[in-house]
Motif scaffolding. Sequence first.
Motif, PDB file in Angstrom:
ATOM      1  N   VAL A 297       0.836  -1.206   0.000  1.00  0.00           N
ATOM      2  CA  VAL A 297       0.000   0.000   0.000  1.00  0.00           C
ATOM      3  C   VAL A 297       0.869   1.255   0.000  1.00  0.00           C
ATOM      4  N   ALA A 298       1.963   1.238   0.771  1.00  0.00           N
ATOM      5  CA  ALA A 298       2.848   2.400   0.845  1.00  0.00           C
ATOM      6  C   ALA A 298       3.473   2.686  -0.517  1.00  0.00           C
ATOM      7  N   VAL A 299       3.939   1.624  -1.204  1.00  0.00           N
ATOM      8  CA  VAL A 299       4.547   1.808  -2.531  1.00  0.00           C
ATOM      9  C   VAL A 299       3.508   2.341  -3.519  1.00  0.00           C
ATOM     10  N   TYR A 300       2.310   1.743  -3.501  1.00  0.00           N
ATOM     11  CA  TYR A 300       1.253   2.202  -4.406  1.00  0.00           C
ATOM     12  C   TYR A 300       0.919   3.674  -4.160  1.00  0.00           C
ATOM     13  N   LEU A 301       0.728   4.055  -2.906  1.00  0.00           N
ATOM     14  CA  LEU A 301       0.350   5.444  -2.600  1.00  0.00           C
ATOM     15  C   LEU A 301       1.473   6.418  -2.927  1.00  0.00           C
ATOM     16  N   LEU A 302       2.717   6.007  -2.725  1.00  0.00           N
ATOM     17  CA  LEU A 302       3.847   6.868  -3.074  1.00  0.00           C
ATOM     18  C   LEU A 302       3.872   7.129  -4.582  1.00  0.00           C
ATOM     19  N   ILE A 303       3.720   6.074  -5.369  1.00  0.00           N
ATOM     20  CA  ILE A 303       3.698   6.245  -6.833  1.00  0.00           C
ATOM     21  C   ILE A 303       2.488   7.092  -7.239  1.00  0.00           C
TER      22      ILE A 303
END
Length: 589
Positions: A297-303
């Motif tokens: 989720v963190a990677v998705y939201l960062l992108i």
Amino acid sequence: MTFYIILSLISLPLSLLLHLALGRVFARSLFKESSESFSNSLLYLFGILLHLTGVLFLVCLSFPLWLATLCPFIPALYPLTGGRERFAIPRVHFTMNYAVWLSIHLAIGLSLFQETDGIVTAWRNNYGDLAFHLGMISSFVFGGTGVPEFHLYPGTILSYPFFINFWSALYFNIAPTWYVLSVVFLFQWCVIWTLIYRFLDGDKNILLPWAVLLGGGSYFALGTEANSVSSEKAPFSVFITTIWVTQRSAMFGVAVSLAILKLVFDWLERRAAHLLLLAAYLMMLSPLVHAHFLLTVAVYLLILLVVLVCTGKVRMSELYSLAVNYWKQNVVFIFTAVLLSLWLLQKKSLVKIIYGWYGRGDGALAQIFSSTGMWLQALFPIFIAFFLLWVSFKRHAFYIPLIITFVLANFVQISIWEWDQLKIFLGIYVIFLFLWSRQEDDSLRYLQVVLLFFMAPALYDLGKIFLKGENITVFTKRDLEYAEALRTATPIGSRIAAFGKHNSPVVLSGRPIFSGYDGTLFSHGIEYHKRKEMNDDFSKLMQCKPDEEVCPDYLFFTDDEKRQWKRSSLKGSSLVPTGLPYLYKLRYR
């Protein structure tokens, strides 16, 4: 004991109110009047994470578990002492879909395990994992206070997202009976899946919660044994048999992940600062909930934020302003996140480069083609659904980061055991379903019927399981008696050497086993070979040097150990009898 069992069972519904009140009081103190816009589900989840974090820190300071459990609830009593908050019992809105949902989960929760002439489970895949979870919970309750260490490898800090089991231990500690713990498992199962239902707005999106529960599997692997979880034929396995039932922290991770996504997307629509801040605080309290889901989720939201900033839909100045205006409370939560993450940083060799998940063949290109074929077999209903949504829904900025995250997950493996990478892809799948839940167009909601095709393999598996009607014995009645006797005969913290099977009675006793099951130690990144070599050789155990290395305090000696150490008795060795014919205290020179 009957009184404590009743007290433990009463504490379950009472904790619903206390966690909600705790979340509400802290939200009001952090966000003032803006806290009124949070749903009860969000506040309840916030309260759970605050409470578990507080209890853990107090336990690490050597507070007794019962006192550490009560102290963080003190702020929740503020409404009862004249505070402005109202201590209200939340109303539960029942629809037909939710009524069926809850009924099904009550049945599943009851099947997780029971104490009937031992500890049994209806789920074959749970045979290994249930012993691990029960052992961890026992170690929290019977292992004393202090920093939690790995109960299967004493001397090592517990490198596992253990909040779900720590939560169970708080109730189990009141009345440590296996009946109580089975009710606790049922309670947690229903509560967490209700949160998942609410965060996906299951009343409107009827099939999305069911797609989380019943997803996974492949039509090309129908008939494969349910416990063949790492089969190359279908690594994208049926979730309920391989993840939800067996790996309890995963469902907790889904609930927290969906809560974070909901808050971020509500912020994108309304630009209310408190929504994004609570999402950040939930993320920072969650390292010990489930690492794979939260990382995904963190990677998705960062992108996603990078894409939105680059397209001008979000201003960097807006994010900077939030950080500056709330820096004091941000620092507190960041510091908390760092402390919680220390447990997970024990794992070694966690990240490696791959060329397609479960890709096989000589060379990178062959592995990529192999992996692509596996995905087309396993996920063709999801690819169809994704294509239909892509064509129908024009806000592609939300989907492009998901595609990038999926591609990255096929080249960067965040797991020691290859099959564990499934949890990253499962996180991506959950994000996709969440995006679907945000569509306002009713015609897009009707497309959810495509998900029925993705649920069919799971329904097939469940049909086989329940038609068979078998109960798998994880611990026998004799094992329970052994565990109780070991707990009585040994001081807290005693290390016991025994045969390192996953369901050793030593694990259930709450005392750390000197060297646990190899497969579990491997998947946790533990360098266990030297200790295993010692544990397998009786003469080497006798030569252990407690001043230089971790050594056992006691030896457990049953038929398994007789075969392992190739001895029919321990007479004549430098061991002290304990009064139990199967337990000896080591006396080092």
